[in-house]
Design a protein around this motif. Structure first.
Motif, PDB file in Angstrom:
ATOM      1  N   PHE A 129       0.831  -1.210   0.000  1.00  0.00           N
ATOM      2  CA  PHE A 129       0.000   0.000   0.000  1.00  0.00           C
ATOM      3  C   PHE A 129       0.868   1.263   0.000  1.00  0.00           C
ATOM      4  CE2 PHE A 129      -2.514   3.247   2.318  1.00  0.00           C
ATOM      5  CZ  PHE A 129      -3.539   3.387   1.397  1.00  0.00           C
ATOM      6  N   ASN A 130       1.908   1.251   0.837  1.00  0.00           N
ATOM      7  CA  ASN A 130       2.810   2.411   0.879  1.00  0.00           C
ATOM      8  C   ASN A 130       3.562   2.568  -0.435  1.00  0.00           C
ATOM      9  OD1 ASN A 130       2.072   3.190   3.406  1.00  0.00           O
ATOM     10  ND2 ASN A 130       3.714   2.063   4.442  1.00  0.00           N
ATOM     11  N   GLU A 131       3.919   1.416  -1.015  1.00  0.00           N
ATOM     12  CA  GLU A 131       4.587   1.428  -2.317  1.00  0.00           C
ATOM     13  C   GLU A 131       3.698   2.116  -3.357  1.00  0.00           C
ATOM     14  OE1 GLU A 131       7.628   0.399  -2.845  1.00  0.00           O
ATOM     15  OE2 GLU A 131       7.588   0.767  -5.018  1.00  0.00           O
ATOM     16  N   MET A 132       2.428   1.752  -3.311  1.00  0.00           N
ATOM     17  CA  MET A 132       1.441   2.331  -4.228  1.00  0.00           C
ATOM     18  C   MET A 132       1.373   3.855  -4.054  1.00  0.00           C
ATOM     19  SD  MET A 132      -2.176   0.357  -4.433  1.00  0.00           S
ATOM     20  CE  MET A 132      -3.338   0.673  -5.718  1.00  0.00           C
ATOM     21  N   LYS A 133       1.315   4.298  -2.789  1.00  0.00           N
ATOM     22  CA  LYS A 133       1.218   5.732  -2.506  1.00  0.00           C
ATOM     23  C   LYS A 133       2.445   6.471  -3.033  1.00  0.00           C
ATOM     24  CE  LYS A 133      -1.077   7.178   1.373  1.00  0.00           C
ATOM     25  NZ  LYS A 133      -1.421   7.196   2.817  1.00  0.00           N
ATOM     26  N   GLU A 134       3.589   5.806  -2.890  1.00  0.00           N
ATOM     27  CA  GLU A 134       4.825   6.445  -3.318  1.00  0.00           C
ATOM     28  C   GLU A 134       4.863   6.565  -4.848  1.00  0.00           C
ATOM     29  OE1 GLU A 134       8.329   4.663  -1.448  1.00  0.00           O
ATOM     30  OE2 GLU A 134       9.456   5.346  -3.216  1.00  0.00           O
ATOM     31  N   VAL A 135       4.554   5.441  -5.529  1.00  0.00           N
ATOM     32  CA  VAL A 135       4.600   5.439  -6.995  1.00  0.00           C
ATOM     33  C   VAL A 135       3.614   6.455  -7.569  1.00  0.00           C
ATOM     34  CG1 VAL A 135       4.102   4.072  -9.050  1.00  0.00           C
ATOM     35  CG2 VAL A 135       5.428   3.066  -7.193  1.00  0.00           C
ATOM     36  N   PHE A 136       2.410   6.477  -6.992  1.00  0.00           N
ATOM     37  CA  PHE A 136       1.362   7.341  -7.541  1.00  0.00           C
ATOM     38  C   PHE A 136       1.442   8.779  -7.043  1.00  0.00           C
ATOM     39  CE2 PHE A 136      -1.350   3.303  -8.127  1.00  0.00           C
ATOM     40  CZ  PHE A 136      -0.731   3.062  -9.340  1.00  0.00           C
ATOM     41  N   SER A 137       2.557   9.129  -6.379  1.00  0.00           N
ATOM     42  CA  SER A 137       2.732  10.537  -6.006  1.00  0.00           C
ATOM     43  C   SER A 137       3.380  11.301  -7.157  1.00  0.00           C
ATOM     44  CB  SER A 137       3.605  10.643  -4.751  1.00  0.00           C
ATOM     45  OG  SER A 137       4.908  10.169  -5.046  1.00  0.00           O
ATOM     46  N   GLN A 138       3.789  10.561  -8.210  1.00  0.00           N
ATOM     47  CA  GLN A 138       4.416  11.217  -9.365  1.00  0.00           C
ATOM     48  C   GLN A 138       3.375  11.417 -10.465  1.00  0.00           C
ATOM     49  OE1 GLN A 138       8.185   8.740 -10.134  1.00  0.00           O
ATOM     50  NE2 GLN A 138       6.976   7.494  -8.746  1.00  0.00           N
TER      51      GLN A 138
END
Lengths: 206, 253
Positions: A129-138
């Protein structure tokens, strides 16, 4: 193409359902549970291999068909009006599929490689989930994912009903139902998938 | 006469199978809107003959839409801009005064150009010869009448049998696939009791011949059905696929 296509659609449905768990908006708790189940269940692990086999077979078939079809008309028409007799996306499955393949390579790099070939998630340091948040912050990632989902929508709009025709699963009683389900799938799946990066980028998923 | 048209034609000229071809411009004047498209080419050919030029070769026979001989890819569509007709049934009123009309032959590796707009469609004949028949003696008219056949099946078979083998399906298909033609020829027999004994051998052999002739693969764009002058349905292709699948897994051949 029909069998592999329908198989890949069945994967997309499971994938879409599990990822939609982020919309529960509980800080990714349910989603992470689902991700963990998928990562540890041996049936799912085995299906992952079948899935890559299916995807590869779909691509190989497409390449072979395209080659044969180009050979069947070596000289092109000088004047052509294809929109008079067929939909553009039904004639552009190769292009739409290539866009999806490029997207898929980037997408696998974003999530699959991280969860499978690094110890980031298995060690408990990081959650998917955190990975997702990080990737989709770009922003560029969000735009890329949305464009890929437009491709997916049109690919499915032709692909779903076309698979039934190829397999000969065709009957006056069910034809209109197949057509309707195809339209629903081609709208719902891409919209849900695209909503994930958009919602996360806009900070709607906490 | 008033209402008559002047047109610019771009016509594919090619001396023979092996020669290089090219589009050549022609002007035709005072064309009646009530002429058929083929009559318009007749007028042009008269002019060419008078001038001492080689007339344009094109296929035609019955000129009433039942023989399947006339072809022509007109302004990007087989049999021109109208649906459900052959080129001989196309009238000049479907065009406008001053319009430029591009006329090309069917383009497919399996339909080699013989001359100008004439292509060799004998690949279709060879597909028929590979299985598009029944080997049983079907008797006389009263024998056919004594066989009970469901109305729906009879209608579907008859609709498939309406195929005139013109090749518009191949011409329209972006893959130059002959699936609509083959599926019609398979279906007309698969739907009738007389076709049953050879049903799966037939589909197996005809598809093998179709592939051997070098036609492309069906990707279900539906262009063939939209351009077919006889309205042959895509459901025939689904039937062909179904029978081909059964032939592959469950028949003796």
């Amino acid at each position: 193409m029909g069998i592999t296509g329908l198989f890949l659609i069945s994967f997309l449905m499971v994938h879409c359902f599990l990822n939609s768990l982020i919309f529960i908006n509980d800080g990714g708790e349910t989603f992470n549970l689902g991700a963990e189940f998928m990562a540890k269940n041996w049936v799912i692990r085995a299906m992952e291999i079948v899935l890559f086999g299916g995807l590869l077979w779909h691509i190989i078939q497409a390449a072979v068909l395209t080659r044969e079809n180009k050979k069947a008309r070596p000289v092109a028409y000088a004047a052509s009006n294809p929109s008079a007799n067929s939909k553009w996306y039904s004639r552009s499955m190769g292009l739409l599929g290539t866009i999806l393949l490029i997207f898929l390579i980037i997408h696998l790099r974003h999530f699959w490689v991280v969860s499978r070939f690094t110890d980031e998630i298995t060690s408990g340091k990081e959650t998917l989930f955190n990975e997702m948040k990080e990737v989709f912050s770009q922003l560029w990632v969000v735009i890329l994912y949305c464009l890929a989902m437009v491709s997916l929508g049109y690919h499915l709009l032709h692909g779903f009903k076309s698979a039934f025709q190829t397999l000969g699963w065709n009957h006056v009683k069910y034809n209109s139902m197949i057509e309707k389900i195809g339209v629903i799938i081609s709208i719902v799946l891409p919209v849900l998938f695209a909503a994930m990066p958009i919602a996360i980028y806009m900070g709607l998923i906490k | 006469m008033s209402g008559n048209m002047n047109l610019t034609l771009k016509v594919w000229r090619q001396k023979n199978k092996n020669a290089e071809g090219k589009l050549v411009n022609y002007q035709v004047k005072d064309i009646s809107p009530d002429m058929s498209f083929l009559e318009m080419i007749d007028v042009l050919n008269e002019q060419l003959i008078v001038k001492g030029d080689e007339p344009i070769a094109f296929d035609h026979d019955c000129r009433e839409g039942i023989c399947g001989m006339c072809s022509l890819y007109i302004n990007g569509r087989p049999h021109g801009p109208k649906d459900r007709i052959t080129t001989c049934q196309l009238h000049m009123r479907s065009f406008e005064d001053g319009q430029t009309i591009t006329i090309e032959p069917w383009r497919a590796a399996s339909f080699p150009i013989v001359k100008d707009l004439v292509v060799d469609r004998s690949a279709f004949d060879r597909i028929i010869a590979s299985g598009g028949y029944v080997s049983v003696n079907t008797g006389n008219a009263q024998d056919a009448n004594s066989l009970p056949i469901g109305k729906e099946d009879a209608d579907l078979s008859f609709a498939a049998a309406a195929c005139i083998g013109c090749g518009a399906c191949v011409a329209a298909c972006k893959n130059a696939s002959a699936m609509l033609f083959v599926s019609a020829k398979v279906s007309q027999l698969a739907l009738l009791p007389q076709g049953q004994p050879e049903r799966y051998l037939r589909v197996h052999n005809m598809v093998a011949k179709m592939d051997e002739e070098g036609f492309g693969n069906c990707t279900n764009t539906g262009a063939c059905e939209a351009e077919c002058p006889k309205g042959i349905s895509l459901s025939n292709i689904a039937r062909l696929n179904r029978d081909f699948f059964v032939a592959g897994i469950a028949s003796d051949n």
